[in-house]
Motif scaffolding. Structure first.
Motif, PDB file in Angstrom:
ATOM      1  N   MET A   1      34.044  22.359  -9.233  1.00 57.26           N
ATOM      2  CA  MET A   1      33.589  23.640  -9.745  1.00 57.26           C
ATOM      3  C   MET A   1      32.191  23.443 -10.338  1.00 57.26           C
ATOM      4  N   THR A   2      31.283  24.308  -9.969  1.00 54.40           N
ATOM      5  CA  THR A   2      29.934  24.271 -10.515  1.00 54.40           C
ATOM      6  C   THR A   2      29.470  25.689 -10.798  1.00 54.40           C
ATOM      7  N   GLU A   3      28.386  25.790 -11.505  1.00 61.18           N
ATOM      8  CA  GLU A   3      27.760  27.087 -11.750  1.00 61.18           C
ATOM      9  C   GLU A   3      26.817  27.377 -10.592  1.00 61.18           C
ATOM     10  N   TRP A   4      27.116  28.417  -9.820  1.00 65.75           N
ATOM     11  CA  TRP A   4      26.298  28.775  -8.675  1.00 65.75           C
ATOM     12  C   TRP A   4      25.264  29.809  -9.093  1.00 65.75           C
ATOM     13  N   TYR A   5      24.078  29.641  -8.589  1.00 68.90           N
ATOM     14  CA  TYR A   5      23.022  30.620  -8.808  1.00 68.90           C
ATOM     15  C   TYR A   5      22.099  30.604  -7.604  1.00 68.90           C
ATOM     16  N   TYR A   6      21.451  31.704  -7.380  1.00 63.61           N
ATOM     17  CA  TYR A   6      20.522  31.845  -6.270  1.00 63.61           C
ATOM     18  C   TYR A   6      19.269  31.025  -6.555  1.00 63.61           C
ATOM     19  N   ARG A  98      27.413  32.499 -11.218  1.00 66.22           N
ATOM     20  CA  ARG A  98      28.870  32.554 -11.257  1.00 66.22           C
ATOM     21  C   ARG A  98      29.449  31.168 -11.004  1.00 66.22           C
ATOM     22  N   THR A  99      30.688  30.968 -11.413  1.00 63.82           N
ATOM     23  CA  THR A  99      31.372  29.713 -11.143  1.00 63.82           C
ATOM     24  C   THR A  99      31.866  29.714  -9.704  1.00 63.82           C
ATOM     25  N   ALA A 100      31.657  28.596  -9.024  1.00 62.80           N
ATOM     26  CA  ALA A 100      32.017  28.505  -7.607  1.00 62.80           C
ATOM     27  C   ALA A 100      32.621  27.136  -7.302  1.00 62.80           C
ATOM     28  N   TYR A 101      33.442  27.120  -6.284  1.00 64.71           N
ATOM     29  CA  TYR A 101      33.867  25.860  -5.703  1.00 64.71           C
ATOM     30  C   TYR A 101      32.712  25.415  -4.813  1.00 64.71           C
ATOM     31  N   LEU A 107      24.722  16.411   6.447  1.00 66.19           N
ATOM     32  CA  LEU A 107      24.344  16.567   7.852  1.00 66.19           C
ATOM     33  C   LEU A 107      23.579  15.352   8.356  1.00 66.19           C
ATOM     34  N   SER A 108      24.016  14.191   7.938  1.00 61.24           N
ATOM     35  CA  SER A 108      23.452  12.919   8.363  1.00 61.24           C
ATOM     36  C   SER A 108      21.965  12.857   8.027  1.00 61.24           C
ATOM     37  N   ASP A 109      21.129  12.572   9.001  1.00 64.17           N
ATOM     38  CA  ASP A 109      19.701  12.399   8.744  1.00 64.17           C
ATOM     39  C   ASP A 109      18.956  13.718   8.577  1.00 64.17           C
ATOM     40  N   MET A 110      19.635  14.856   8.800  1.00 62.57           N
ATOM     41  CA  MET A 110      18.967  16.158   8.675  1.00 62.57           C
ATOM     42  C   MET A 110      18.891  16.626   7.220  1.00 62.57           C
ATOM     43  N   GLY A 111      19.871  16.272   6.407  1.00 65.03           N
ATOM     44  CA  GLY A 111      19.894  16.718   5.023  1.00 65.03           C
ATOM     45  C   GLY A 111      21.291  17.136   4.602  1.00 65.03           C
ATOM     46  N   ARG A 112      21.346  18.009   3.609  1.00 67.03           N
ATOM     47  CA  ARG A 112      22.619  18.403   3.024  1.00 67.03           C
ATOM     48  C   ARG A 112      22.675  19.914   2.846  1.00 67.03           C
ATOM     49  N   MET A 113      23.773  20.497   3.266  1.00 62.00           N
ATOM     50  CA  MET A 113      24.018  21.926   3.099  1.00 62.00           C
ATOM     51  C   MET A 113      25.025  22.089   1.961  1.00 62.00           C
ATOM     52  N   GLU A 114      24.840  23.125   1.163  1.00 65.97           N
ATOM     53  CA  GLU A 114      25.791  23.420   0.097  1.00 65.97           C
ATOM     54  C   GLU A 114      26.591  24.653   0.483  1.00 65.97           C
ATOM     55  N   ILE A 115      27.896  24.555   0.409  1.00 67.84           N
ATOM     56  CA  ILE A 115      28.757  25.706   0.659  1.00 67.84           C
ATOM     57  C   ILE A 115      29.368  26.083  -0.678  1.00 67.84           C
ATOM     58  N   GLN A 116      29.097  27.294  -1.119  1.00 71.06           N
ATOM     59  CA  GLN A 116      29.587  27.797  -2.398  1.00 71.06           C
ATOM     60  C   GLN A 116      30.673  28.833  -2.115  1.00 71.06           C
ATOM     61  N   VAL A 117      31.870  28.621  -2.639  1.00 71.36           N
ATOM     62  CA  VAL A 117      32.974  29.555  -2.423  1.00 71.36           C
ATOM     63  C   VAL A 117      33.276  30.224  -3.760  1.00 71.36           C
ATOM     64  N   LEU A 118      33.052  31.538  -3.800  1.00 69.49           N
ATOM     65  CA  LEU A 118      33.318  32.328  -5.009  1.00 69.49           C
ATOM     66  C   LEU A 118      34.539  33.197  -4.719  1.00 69.49           C
ATOM     67  N   VAL A 119      35.659  32.847  -5.323  1.00 67.69           N
ATOM     68  CA  VAL A 119      36.912  33.546  -5.058  1.00 67.69           C
ATOM     69  C   VAL A 119      37.225  34.463  -6.218  1.00 67.69           C
ATOM     70  N   GLY A 120      37.562  35.712  -5.880  1.00 68.79           N
ATOM     71  CA  GLY A 120      37.902  36.684  -6.916  1.00 68.79           C
ATOM     72  C   GLY A 120      39.398  36.867  -7.064  1.00 68.79           C
ATOM     73  N   LYS A 121      40.199  36.389  -6.115  1.00 72.45           N
ATOM     74  CA  LYS A 121      41.645  36.606  -6.151  1.00 72.45           C
ATOM     75  C   LYS A 121      42.359  35.451  -5.536  1.00 72.45           C
TER      76      LYS A 121
END
Length: 121
Positions: A1-6, A98-101, A107-121
């Motif tokens: 769990m982390t604090e997600w922000y744009y 907001r708090t997000a999973y 992505l190996s040598d390309m870099g890293r993608m972050e997937i933020q899942v914000l669940v309301g229910k």
């Protein structure tokens, strides 16, 4: 769990979830990673900016990942539907902080993608 922000230095794709889980999934890529991914998706053609075709390509990547995840959840007994991907630009940010999973995707040598899942229910 982390604090997600744009963050302005990222390209963001939003996909909504409805059903047994409701909320949003945000795919965040540093801008240079987004350009490299679009270039790879277009057969190595050099990409210097995200035009409409590039935005569509990177949005489809988020759609494919979300579709596969929703299928895996369905196989576990969790039924969700996903909305079409939405490419988000700075002026459209209305989600605040907001708090997000957080799911990092290396992505190996390309870099890293972050997937933020914000669940309301």
């Amino acid at each position: 769990m982390t604090e997600w922000y744009y963050r302005d230095d990222h390209t963001w794709i939003r996909i909504g979830m409805t059903g047994q889980l409701e909320g949003d999934v945000f795919f965040g890529l540093q801008n240079d990673l987004a350009l490299r991914l679009v270039s790879a998706m277009m057969g190595g053609f050099p990409v210097n900016e995200l035009d409409e075709i590039g935005k569509s390509a990177i949005s489809e990547l988020g759609n494919m990942i979300s579709g596969n995840a929703s299928t895996m959840l369905y196989n576990q007994g969790v039924v969700i539907d996903i909305t079409p991907p939405q490419f988000i630009q700075a002026q459209e940010n209305r989600w605040g902080s907001r708090t997000a999973y957080t799911v990092p995707l290396d992505l190996s040598d390309m870099g890293r993608m972050e997937i933020q899942v914000l669940v309301g229910k």
